[in-house]
Design a protein around this motif. Structure first.
Motif, PDB file in Angstrom:
ATOM      1  N   VAL A   1       0.846  -1.198   0.000  1.00  0.00           N
ATOM      2  CA  VAL A   1       0.000   0.000   0.000  1.00  0.00           C
ATOM      3  C   VAL A   1       0.881   1.248   0.000  1.00  0.00           C
ATOM      4  CG1 VAL A   1      -1.721   1.299   1.321  1.00  0.00           C
ATOM      5  CG2 VAL A   1      -1.937  -1.181   1.078  1.00  0.00           C
ATOM      6  N   ARG A   2       2.013   1.188   0.698  1.00  0.00           N
ATOM      7  CA  ARG A   2       2.926   2.338   0.692  1.00  0.00           C
ATOM      8  C   ARG A   2       3.492   2.571  -0.709  1.00  0.00           C
ATOM      9  NH1 ARG A   2       6.593   0.490   5.021  1.00  0.00           N
ATOM     10  NH2 ARG A   2       5.013  -0.763   6.012  1.00  0.00           N
ATOM     11  N   GLN A   3       3.698   1.487  -1.468  1.00  0.00           N
ATOM     12  CA  GLN A   3       4.196   1.626  -2.841  1.00  0.00           C
ATOM     13  C   GLN A   3       3.080   2.040  -3.797  1.00  0.00           C
ATOM     14  OE1 GLN A   3       5.947  -2.127  -3.816  1.00  0.00           O
ATOM     15  NE2 GLN A   3       7.831  -1.709  -2.699  1.00  0.00           N
ATOM     16  N   ASN A   4       1.844   1.566  -3.531  1.00  0.00           N
ATOM     17  CA  ASN A   4       0.715   1.860  -4.405  1.00  0.00           C
ATOM     18  C   ASN A   4      -0.546   1.997  -3.543  1.00  0.00           C
ATOM     19  OD1 ASN A   4      -1.308   1.983  -6.291  1.00  0.00           O
ATOM     20  ND2 ASN A   4      -0.884   0.003  -7.223  1.00  0.00           N
ATOM     21  N   PRO A   5      -0.931   3.223  -3.187  1.00  0.00           N
ATOM     22  CA  PRO A   5      -2.083   3.427  -2.304  1.00  0.00           C
ATOM     23  C   PRO A   5      -3.380   2.785  -2.813  1.00  0.00           C
ATOM     24  CG  PRO A   5      -0.848   5.458  -2.527  1.00  0.00           C
ATOM     25  CD  PRO A   5      -0.267   4.478  -3.513  1.00  0.00           C
TER      26      PRO A   5
END
Length: 141
Positions: A62-66
């Motif tokens: 999620v930090r890489q792709n919200p």
């Protein structure tokens, strides 16, 4: 008011005496097609917990792709999908876009709005009414 005789809480018990529903049956518009070509449309989604939200938000994906947050939340809260052996992020990733959108809307409705009903208007007569989008009865694909 929604009435789902098959609805149960997170422990598998029926709704409590106050009528709190924590599990919502649904029918996907198209269905998940597994590796053997079987289509799975009937499922159950449970209410999200604070832990579901917190754990999913702290996931490195999620930090890489919200946008991946929705996939993880659905993987945690969809407890059953047809006869699929389990629901995980990979299964959610392989849903048709229309089914993903349906589940995201259902998640929002039960966790924010508190119900699975949508207000609709008949295009022919203009009469307004509520429809249970969780899909008590199988719909058409």
């Amino acid at each position: 008011m929604l009435t789902h005789p098959a609805a149960t809480d997170t422990e598998g018990a029926p709704p409590d005496s106050a009528g709190l529903m924590t599990r919502y049956p649904f029918v996907l518009p198209r269905g998940y097609v597994d590796e053997q070509g079987r289509v799975h449309r009937d499922g159950v989604m449970r209410l999200a917990t604070a832990r579901d939200e917190i754990t999913s938000q702290s996931d490195p994906r999620v930090r890489q792709n919200p946008a991946y947050l929705g996939v993880l939340l659905l993987a945690r809260t969809v407890t059953q999908l047809g006869s699929a052996p389990g629901v995980d992020a990979l299964l959610i990733e392989n849903l048709f876009a229309s089914d993903l959108a349906f589940l995201q809307d259902l998640y929002r409705r039960i966790n924010q709005d508190g119900h699975t009903e949508a207000d609709v208007t008949c295009p022919a007569c203009g009469h307004g009414f509520a429809v249970d989008i969780a899909g008590d009865a199988p719909g058409e694909s």
